[in-house]
Structure formats: C-alpha cells, structure tokens
Design a protein around this motif. Structure first.
Motif, PDB file in Angstrom:
ATOM      1  N   CYS A 185       0.848  -1.207   0.000  1.00 51.38           N
ATOM      2  CA  CYS A 185       0.000   0.000   0.000  1.00 51.38           C
ATOM      3  C   CYS A 185       0.879   1.251   0.000  1.00 51.38           C
ATOM      4  O   CYS A 185       0.907   1.985   0.999  1.00 51.38           O
ATOM      5  N   PRO A 186       1.615   1.530  -1.067  1.00 48.58           N
ATOM      6  CA  PRO A 186       2.564   2.650  -1.057  1.00 48.58           C
ATOM      7  C   PRO A 186       1.927   4.026  -0.876  1.00 48.58           C
ATOM      8  O   PRO A 186       2.576   4.942  -0.397  1.00 48.58           O
ATOM      9  N   SER A 187       0.665   4.177  -1.215  1.00 50.97           N
ATOM     10  CA  SER A 187       0.043   5.490  -1.104  1.00 50.97           C
ATOM     11  C   SER A 187      -0.686   5.686   0.229  1.00 50.97           C
ATOM     12  O   SER A 187      -1.374   6.680   0.416  1.00 50.97           O
ATOM     13  N   LEU A 188      -0.504   4.761   1.165  1.00 52.22           N
ATOM     14  CA  LEU A 188      -1.108   4.870   2.490  1.00 52.22           C
ATOM     15  C   LEU A 188      -0.539   6.094   3.213  1.00 52.22           C
ATOM     16  O   LEU A 188       0.656   6.367   3.136  1.00 52.22           O
ATOM     17  N   ASP A 189      -1.398   6.840   3.903  1.00 55.08           N
ATOM     18  CA  ASP A 189      -0.943   8.024   4.632  1.00 55.08           C
ATOM     19  C   ASP A 189       0.021   7.610   5.735  1.00 55.08           C
ATOM     20  O   ASP A 189      -0.285   6.754   6.563  1.00 55.08           O
ATOM     21  N   ALA A 190       1.190   8.234   5.767  1.00 50.15           N
ATOM     22  CA  ALA A 190       2.222   7.894   6.748  1.00 50.15           C
ATOM     23  C   ALA A 190       1.784   8.218   8.168  1.00 50.15           C
ATOM     24  O   ALA A 190       2.222   7.559   9.111  1.00 50.15           O
TER      25      ALA A 190
ATOM     26  N   ARG B  67       3.069  10.273   2.277  1.00 49.87           N
ATOM     27  CA  ARG B  67       2.625   8.896   2.047  1.00 49.87           C
ATOM     28  C   ARG B  67       3.660   7.941   2.622  1.00 49.87           C
ATOM     29  O   ARG B  67       4.814   8.294   2.847  1.00 49.87           O
ATOM     30  N   LEU B  68       3.247   6.715   2.854  1.00 50.67           N
ATOM     31  CA  LEU B  68       4.122   5.723   3.451  1.00 50.67           C
ATOM     32  C   LEU B  68       5.373   5.483   2.610  1.00 50.67           C
ATOM     33  O   LEU B  68       6.472   5.386   3.139  1.00 50.67           O
TER      34      LEU B  68
ATOM     35  N   ASP C  24       4.226   8.857  14.175  1.00 51.35           N
ATOM     36  CA  ASP C  24       3.929  10.068  14.923  1.00 51.35           C
ATOM     37  C   ASP C  24       4.375  11.275  14.087  1.00 51.35           C
ATOM     38  O   ASP C  24       5.372  11.187  13.362  1.00 51.35           O
ATOM     39  N   PRO C  25       3.668  12.400  14.143  1.00 49.44           N
ATOM     40  CA  PRO C  25       4.083  13.577  13.370  1.00 49.44           C
ATOM     41  C   PRO C  25       5.524  14.001  13.645  1.00 49.44           C
ATOM     42  O   PRO C  25       6.226  14.457  12.734  1.00 49.44           O
ATOM     43  N   ASP C  26       6.002  13.813  14.869  1.00 48.79           N
ATOM     44  CA  ASP C  26       7.396  14.148  15.176  1.00 48.79           C
ATOM     45  C   ASP C  26       8.374  13.235  14.439  1.00 48.79           C
ATOM     46  O   ASP C  26       9.446  13.666  14.015  1.00 48.79           O
ATOM     47  N   GLU C  27       8.010  11.971  14.267  1.00 49.92           N
ATOM     48  CA  GLU C  27       8.867  11.043  13.528  1.00 49.92           C
ATOM     49  C   GLU C  27       8.939  11.439  12.052  1.00 49.92           C
ATOM     50  O   GLU C  27      10.011  11.379  11.440  1.00 49.92           O
TER      51      GLU C  27
END
Length: 57
Positions: A21-26, A51-52, A31-34
């Motif tokens: 699922c390469p287009s999955l939202d990261a 994206r992931l 975490d937003p900090d990561e």
C-alpha cells in the motif's frame, strides 16, 4: 511497536505494508514528530500529507 515483537519484526512489517500500500498516509503509522525528523535529517521540506512510500524510502 507491537508487544512481544522486536524492532526488526516491526520494521519488516512496515516494509511489507509499504510495498503493498505505497500510497497509504504515513501519519496512520508514524507520529508527526517522527515524520518531521525524517525530513529534517534529509534536509527536505515535508509534504502536507506524506505517504508511506515517501517515509520508508
């Protein structure tokens, strides 16, 4: 990290998920900090919705 699993198993799961699922939202997995730290280390500006596949590469 999933309870009872080592870091390597978690990394392997993320790599398989990124391929499937390469287009999955990261932000579903990180975490937003990561996400911010990843782009700071690469001296790049993060996209509004990473994206992931962008995080794992």
């Amino acid at each position: 990290m999933l309870e009872g699993e080592g870091g390597g198993a978690h990394d392997a799961h993320l790599m398989r998920l990124g391929r499937a699922c390469p287009s999955l939202d990261a932000d579903l997995l990180f975490d937003p900090d990561e996400i911010q730290a990843t782009y700071l280390l690469r001296d790049k500006v993060p996209p509004a919705k990473p994206r992931l596949d962008e995080e794992m590469s």
